[in-house]
Write an enzyme that holds these catalytic residues in place. Structure first.
Site, PDB file in Angstrom:
ATOM      1  N   ARG A 103       0.827  -1.199   0.000  1.00 15.40           N
ATOM      2  CA  ARG A 103       0.000   0.000   0.000  1.00 15.40           C
ATOM      3  C   ARG A 103       0.865   1.255   0.000  1.00 15.40           C
ATOM      4  O   ARG A 103       1.807   1.354   0.783  1.00 15.40           O
ATOM      5  CB  ARG A 103      -0.914   0.004   1.228  1.00 15.40           C
ATOM      6  CG  ARG A 103      -2.153   0.857   1.071  1.00 15.40           C
ATOM      7  CD  ARG A 103      -3.042   0.773   2.294  1.00 15.40           C
ATOM      8  NE  ARG A 103      -3.553  -0.566   2.582  1.00 15.40           N
ATOM      9  CZ  ARG A 103      -4.488  -0.806   3.503  1.00 15.40           C
ATOM     10  NH1 ARG A 103      -5.004   0.188   4.186  1.00 15.40           N
ATOM     11  NH2 ARG A 103      -4.906  -2.037   3.716  1.00 15.40           N
ATOM     12  N   ASP A 145     -16.447   0.084   5.332  1.00 13.43           N
ATOM     13  CA  ASP A 145     -15.195   0.733   4.933  1.00 13.43           C
ATOM     14  C   ASP A 145     -15.102   0.756   3.410  1.00 13.43           C
ATOM     15  O   ASP A 145     -15.998   0.280   2.704  1.00 13.43           O
ATOM     16  CB  ASP A 145     -13.985   0.056   5.590  1.00 13.43           C
ATOM     17  CG  ASP A 145     -13.587  -1.254   4.931  1.00 13.43           C
ATOM     18  OD1 ASP A 145     -14.463  -1.924   4.354  1.00 13.43           O
ATOM     19  OD2 ASP A 145     -12.394  -1.608   4.992  1.00 13.43           O
ATOM     20  N   HIS A 204     -13.399  -6.271  11.105  1.00 12.17           N
ATOM     21  CA  HIS A 204     -13.276  -7.503  10.309  1.00 12.17           C
ATOM     22  C   HIS A 204     -14.010  -8.616  11.050  1.00 12.17           C
ATOM     23  O   HIS A 204     -13.746  -8.857  12.230  1.00 12.17           O
ATOM     24  CB  HIS A 204     -11.811  -7.927  10.169  1.00 12.17           C
ATOM     25  CG  HIS A 204     -11.004  -7.098   9.224  1.00 12.17           C
ATOM     26  ND1 HIS A 204     -11.163  -7.159   7.860  1.00 12.17           N
ATOM     27  CD2 HIS A 204     -10.003  -6.210   9.451  1.00 12.17           C
ATOM     28  CE1 HIS A 204     -10.300  -6.335   7.281  1.00 12.17           C
ATOM     29  NE2 HIS A 204      -9.589  -5.748   8.217  1.00 12.17           N
ATOM     30  N   ASP A 227     -14.851  -4.845   3.573  1.00 13.74           N
ATOM     31  CA  ASP A 227     -14.549  -6.015   4.405  1.00 13.74           C
ATOM     32  C   ASP A 227     -14.611  -5.705   5.904  1.00 13.74           C
ATOM     33  O   ASP A 227     -14.365  -6.578   6.735  1.00 13.74           O
ATOM     34  CB  ASP A 227     -13.205  -6.670   4.031  1.00 13.74           C
ATOM     35  CG  ASP A 227     -12.026  -5.727   4.138  1.00 13.74           C
ATOM     36  OD1 ASP A 227     -12.193  -4.589   4.613  1.00 13.74           O
ATOM     37  OD2 ASP A 227     -10.911  -6.128   3.725  1.00 13.74           O
ATOM     38  N   ARG A 228     -14.976  -4.453   6.257  1.00 15.65           N
ATOM     39  CA  ARG A 228     -15.135  -4.088   7.667  1.00 15.65           C
ATOM     40  C   ARG A 228     -16.453  -3.333   7.840  1.00 15.65           C
ATOM     41  O   ARG A 228     -16.867  -2.584   6.964  1.00 15.65           O
ATOM     42  CB  ARG A 228     -13.980  -3.210   8.152  1.00 15.65           C
ATOM     43  CG  ARG A 228     -12.638  -3.897   8.083  1.00 15.65           C
ATOM     44  CD  ARG A 228     -11.546  -3.110   8.790  1.00 15.65           C
ATOM     45  NE  ARG A 228     -11.306  -1.818   8.195  1.00 15.65           N
ATOM     46  CZ  ARG A 228     -11.434  -0.653   8.828  1.00 15.65           C
ATOM     47  NH1 ARG A 228     -11.862  -0.607  10.087  1.00 15.65           N
ATOM     48  NH2 ARG A 228     -11.167   0.484   8.207  1.00 15.65           N
ATOM     49  N   ASP A 285     -13.527  -0.773   1.050  1.00 15.04           N
ATOM     50  CA  ASP A 285     -13.578  -1.960   0.189  1.00 15.04           C
ATOM     51  C   ASP A 285     -14.474  -3.058   0.750  1.00 15.04           C
ATOM     52  O   ASP A 285     -14.425  -4.206   0.306  1.00 15.04           O
ATOM     53  CB  ASP A 285     -12.174  -2.496  -0.110  1.00 15.04           C
ATOM     54  CG  ASP A 285     -11.474  -3.082   1.115  1.00 15.04           C
ATOM     55  OD1 ASP A 285     -11.729  -2.599   2.227  1.00 15.04           O
ATOM     56  OD2 ASP A 285     -10.661  -4.010   0.953  1.00 15.04           O
ATOM     57  N   SER A 308      -8.323   0.174   0.804  1.00 12.39           N
ATOM     58  CA  SER A 308      -9.288   0.072   1.893  1.00 12.39           C
ATOM     59  C   SER A 308      -9.848   1.439   2.287  1.00 12.39           C
ATOM     60  O   SER A 308     -10.481   2.106   1.481  1.00 12.39           O
ATOM     61  CB  SER A 308      -8.630  -0.637   3.080  1.00 12.39           C
ATOM     62  OG  SER A 308      -9.552  -0.883   4.107  1.00 12.39           O
ATOM     63  N   HIS A 309      -9.583   1.875   3.527  1.00 14.27           N
ATOM     64  CA  HIS A 309     -10.158   3.123   4.044  1.00 14.27           C
ATOM     65  C   HIS A 309      -9.200   4.312   3.927  1.00 14.27           C
ATOM     66  O   HIS A 309      -9.556   5.412   4.358  1.00 14.27           O
ATOM     67  CB  HIS A 309     -10.519   2.937   5.523  1.00 14.27           C
ATOM     68  CG  HIS A 309      -9.310   2.686   6.385  1.00 14.27           C
ATOM     69  ND1 HIS A 309      -8.749   1.435   6.500  1.00 14.27           N
ATOM     70  CD2 HIS A 309      -8.552   3.520   7.130  1.00 14.27           C
ATOM     71  CE1 HIS A 309      -7.695   1.518   7.306  1.00 14.27           C
ATOM     72  NE2 HIS A 309      -7.552   2.767   7.696  1.00 14.27           N
ATOM     73  N   LYS A 363      -4.121  -6.296  -2.229  1.00 13.40           N
ATOM     74  CA  LYS A 363      -4.330  -7.408  -1.304  1.00 13.40           C
ATOM     75  C   LYS A 363      -4.267  -8.682  -2.139  1.00 13.40           C
ATOM     76  O   LYS A 363      -4.885  -8.757  -3.205  1.00 13.40           O
ATOM     77  CB  LYS A 363      -5.687  -7.297  -0.612  1.00 13.40           C
ATOM     78  CG  LYS A 363      -5.809  -6.108   0.335  1.00 13.40           C
ATOM     79  CD  LYS A 363      -7.190  -6.085   1.007  1.00 13.40           C
ATOM     80  CE  LYS A 363      -7.304  -4.929   1.975  1.00 13.40           C
ATOM     81  NZ  LYS A 363      -8.636  -4.875   2.642  1.00 13.40           N
TER      82      LYS A 363
END
Length: 448
Positions: free
Chosen positions: A12, A234, A321, A238-239, A236, A100-101, A110
């Site tokens: 990242r 979030d 998560h 996943d949270r 993407d 992600s965020h 990922k």
């Protein structure tokens, strides 16, 4: 290539600076080389809605194909859809272009080998492949695939919400809304959504639902429309973060408590994995109800690996998560976790705030992040650990959790940022302040 972007759980950095179209081609070749050497050639490729994602995805795809990978391109999607696609399309791995965020200027990758996250030493191997120009050669192909409908059908066959609920949704202009909103509508919920259109500038707030500042608009919507609860996702997908009918935050360890209680009614003695930042009340509640809670290291990939090792039914983190092996496929999927929560709420017949009313009252802090240079953060935590080891009972599986009998304090190094992460919990507000002041003073002295 900037080695700092090769982190513990992913790759990242800043798009256009750390990640350019030129070096992302080599990154694609290196990821492909690693996966092919593990026997994985059929790779699902997805991307989030960041402005840089189409170009970076295209260059990574070219690199993957030029070492012999065959790509199943599912386009713009939340990360859980990529995980689902690996199962559904019987693929051998996956690459998700996302940060992600993180703020809009960031992007990243990922990576999955099979259904396992590539992390730690494996991430560092990718950097070594680039540095040594140790690429495989080959010629793969790419084909587009659509999996949204298959995913929705799978979840609809898995979930039953016993009465209609009124739900607020805030996707933070990330990719989760385009999946979650139609899914919840199909399940019979009355959905009130904000910020569910995809916009890689994230114009309304950072897409991190564990930070209360990012949930203010959702909490206001819930109160204004008198909704049953609000769910934030979030960037993407996943949270998740949750607010109850009053707009109050429900944290990751509280969600885990609710999920564990329900699972234990069907699976006595079930195993649950969580992390060092979680409340002691969660661990105690699971144990009291006959479950086996295991405290483990913070980190998506580490928690997921421990879950598989221990054959746990559920794992999760404060960060939102949630990994369900119970009735599901074992990966973290915020939309699916939201559905499981709605099942529990509907079956209870009560309010969201009622579900946790019987937990013992404790006082705790959110995560406190203290800036600390990347080069020194781990050595500082080691010194802090040794200081407390000689004076108190500790848990040292990930940083140090200092146990005081009537509370605890945590100091650990973040695996993804140049910060120390602190968190505290106690049985009274006064004791919380005492523990916090004591631990912070030790950290400050050692940091110098």
């Amino acid at each position: 290539m900037n080695p700092q972007i090769f982190r513990e759980y992913d790759i990242r950095g800043i798009a256009g600076k750390d990640l350019t179209e030129e070096n992302v081609y080599d990154l694609g070749r290196a990821i492909g080389t690693l996966l092919i050497r593990k026997g994985s050639q059929k790779i699902v490729l997805g991307r989030d809605c960041r402005l840089s994602s189409p170009a970076l995805s295209a260059r990574a795809a070219r690199g993957l194909m030029d070492v012999g990978c065959n790509i199943l391109d599912i386009g713009v999607c939340p990360t859980p859809l990529l995980s689902f696609a690996i199962h559904h399309l019987k693929a051998e791995g996956g690459v998700m272009v996302t940060a992600s965020h993180n703020p809009p200027e960031y992007n990243g990758f990922k990576i999955s080998n099979g259904t396992d996250s590539v992390h730690g030493e494996e991430i560092r191997k990718i950097l070594a492949i680039i540095q040594n120009k140790d690429f495989e050669t080959g010629q793969g192909a790419s084909a587009d695939h659509k999996v949204n409908q298959a995913y929705q059908d799978y979840v609809l066959n898995n979930i039953t919400i016993s009465k209609p609920l009124r739900v607020g949704i805030d996707a933070g202009n990330g990719t989760a809304g385009v999946v979650a909103v139609p899914l919840l509508n199909a399940l019979g919920c009355e959905v009130h959504d904000i910020y569910c259109d995809m916009d890689g500038n994230f114009p309304n707030h950072e897409p991190d639902p564990t930070v209360m500042d990012n949930m203010v608009d959702l909490a206001a919507l819930v109160r204004e429309k008198k909704l049953d609860l609000g769910i934030g996702f979030d960037g993407d997908g996943d949270r998740l973060g949750v607010v109850d009918e009053t707009g109050a935050m429900i944290y990751g360890d509280q969600l885990l408590t609710l999920f564990a209680r329900e699972i234990l009614t069907r699976k006595p003695g079930a195993v649950f994995i969580s992390e060092v930042k979680c409340s002691q009340t969660m661990y105690d509640d699971i144990e009291k109800r006959g479950g086996k809670p295991i405290m483990w290291k913070t980190g998506h990939s580490l928690i997921r690996a421990k879950m598989k090792e221990e054959k746990a039914e559920l794992a999760g983190e404060m960060s939102g998560h949630m990994f369900f092996a119970d009735r599901y496929l074992g990966f973290d999927d915020a939309a699916y976790a939201a559905c499981r929560l709605l099942e529990i709420l509907a079956d209870s017949g009560g309010k969201m705030s009622d579900l946790l009313a019987d937990l013992p009252k404790t006082y705790n802090t959110p995560e406190i992040r203290v800036e600390c240079p990347e080069e020194t953060k781990f050595s500082i935590v080691k010194e802090v650990t040794e200081y407390f080891r000689s004076r108190h009972k500790i848990i040292d599986i990930d940083g140090v959790r200092v146990l005081f009998g009537d509370g605890w304090g945590l100091v650990r190094a973040s695996n993804t940022q140049p910060v120390l992460v602190l968190r505290f919990e106690a049985l009274s507000r006064e004791r919380l302040t005492e523990i916090k002041d004591y631990v912070e003073s030790v950290v400050a002295e050692i940091r110098g």
